[in-house]
Scaffold this active site. Sequence first.
Site, short mmCIF file in Angstrom:
data_model
loop_
_atom_site.label_atom_id
_atom_site.label_comp_id
_atom_site.label_asym_id
_atom_site.label_seq_id
_atom_site.Cartn_x
_atom_site.Cartn_y
_atom_site.Cartn_z
N GLU A 87 21.17 -18.87 40.26
CA GLU A 87 20.93 -18.88 41.70
C GLU A 87 20.90 -17.45 42.26
OE1 GLU A 87 22.50 -23.18 43.10
OE2 GLU A 87 24.09 -21.73 42.77
N CYS A 100 22.12 -11.22 46.84
CA CYS A 100 23.19 -11.39 45.87
C CYS A 100 22.56 -11.97 44.61
CB CYS A 100 24.23 -12.35 46.47
SG CYS A 100 25.57 -12.75 45.34
N CYS A 107 29.23 -18.18 33.12
CA CYS A 107 30.14 -17.05 33.03
C CYS A 107 31.27 -17.41 32.06
CB CYS A 107 30.73 -16.72 34.41
SG CYS A 107 31.77 -15.25 34.43
N CYS A 111 37.54 -17.85 35.57
CA CYS A 111 38.43 -17.81 36.74
C CYS A 111 38.48 -19.24 37.30
CB CYS A 111 37.90 -16.84 37.79
SG CYS A 111 37.74 -15.15 37.15
N CYS A 114 36.54 -20.41 40.63
CA CYS A 114 35.12 -20.06 40.78
C CYS A 114 34.25 -21.12 40.11
CB CYS A 114 34.87 -18.70 40.13
SG CYS A 114 33.13 -18.23 40.11
N CYS A 327 30.54 -17.26 48.31
CA CYS A 327 31.21 -16.65 47.16
C CYS A 327 31.89 -17.70 46.30
CB CYS A 327 32.29 -15.67 47.60
SG CYS A 327 31.69 -14.28 48.51
N1 SAH Z 1 32.12 -11.77 37.92
C1 SAH Z 1 32.02 -10.82 38.99
C2 SAH Z 1 30.87 -11.13 39.89
C3 SAH Z 1 31.01 -12.43 40.65
S1 SAH Z 1 31.24 -11.94 42.26
C4 SAH Z 1 33.33 -10.74 39.73
O1 SAH Z 1 34.21 -11.55 39.45
O2 SAH Z 1 33.52 -9.85 40.55
C5 SAH Z 1 31.82 -13.28 43.05
C6 SAH Z 1 33.00 -12.95 43.94
O3 SAH Z 1 33.41 -14.16 44.52
C7 SAH Z 1 34.17 -12.43 43.14
O4 SAH Z 1 34.94 -11.56 43.91
C8 SAH Z 1 34.92 -13.72 42.89
O5 SAH Z 1 36.26 -13.51 42.54
C9 SAH Z 1 34.76 -14.38 44.22
N2 SAH Z 1 35.00 -15.81 44.18
C10 SAH Z 1 34.94 -16.63 43.11
N3 SAH Z 1 35.23 -17.89 43.48
C11 SAH Z 1 35.48 -17.87 44.79
C12 SAH Z 1 35.81 -18.86 45.75
N4 SAH Z 1 35.94 -20.13 45.40
N5 SAH Z 1 35.98 -18.46 47.02
C13 SAH Z 1 35.83 -17.17 47.38
N6 SAH Z 1 35.50 -16.20 46.54
C14 SAH Z 1 35.33 -16.54 45.25
#
Ligand code: SAH
Length: 353
Positions: A87, A100, A107, A111, A114, A327
Amino acid sequence: MPAPYDLTRQELARLLEGEPAYRVRQVWEGLHARARWPEEMTELPAGLRASLQAALPAALREVSRRTADGGRTTKWLWSLHDEARVETVLMHYPDRVTVCVSTQAGCAMACQFCATGQAGFQRHLSEGEIVEQVAVAMRAARPRRLSNVVFMGMGEPLANYDRVWGAVVRLNGDMGLSARHLTLSTVGLVPGIRRLAAETLPVNLAVSLHAANDTLRDELVPINRRYPLAALAEACAAYVEASGRRLSIEWALIDGVNDRSSDAAELAVFARPLGAHVNLIPLNPTPGYPVVGSPADRVRRFRDELRAIGVNATIRATRGADIDAACGQLAASAAGPPVPAGGVRLLPGARSR
Ligand code: SAH
């Protein structure tokens, strides 16, 4: 068949063998600086246009395209040549237009909170698959000029370093985007941050911290077990020193998990020596994580607590939540990501939805 933005200039020259030499520059600039498909390059003879279009089909096939926020946010779901899906999200702001982009299908960082992490890893995206997301966004942004690219979509950019860096160089050198308007976001891959510190293009670095003690971060961001906070802080310091750029820290506020005064105090200990700016994001809901984001008044209080102890902090406005474009919500499936095997474990103190 090569994707248009995977082709090097030399490969393009080979493809255009027998044509006048200036065609190479015309097509290269058409693709990059103007983000046009070969069939739209009216400066080319019609026959060449058609044969180039056939030789260089787009890498991204649109599966769906949805808008939100009164048309200011667009999310595309793409299917790639092997049916992998990713996406891309385009966001219009009064002062800038940001895309973005995804860097991997899925991935591997796992986490918990996410949606992409919940779905697991499929494959790396190629340089061309990354750049084409930007080209599409440039076209869609018109008449406005796309100004910013954040590598914050699906995937971990620094786990796909070479292709991501290749894309950065192309965006900067061939598409005219300023390095200062490009932001790589990482879960905290220390070797990648160290490589970045040695590059000459001064891009922005954002680190997704979310917890500033190892016990909690081991839970939320499992790669912390390999690269714990002390090692991460050292790599970040090296990056700040080498690049002269300000570091950003991302912190998704999770109700009862990382939004207490003690969490702010720990974050300050990490952020202050680095002179980092903290971006606060209330956690967005995902199907596989049953804890809610912090309420708005708690988010503001957390920001104020940080400021009171000398940390620069702002709250990031959420975009596209109603089309699962915010995000952490990118799952590249209409039905939503699968719930992880074994279920999810609630963290102590967390409030469930
Ligand atoms: N893998 C990289 C790039 C992904 S960026 C990274 O982790 O930085 C996506 C951003 O959204 C990251 O800061 C991630 O931690 C955050 N994120 C992931 N899940 C989320 C959620 N459920 N709510 C808000 N932010 C989230």
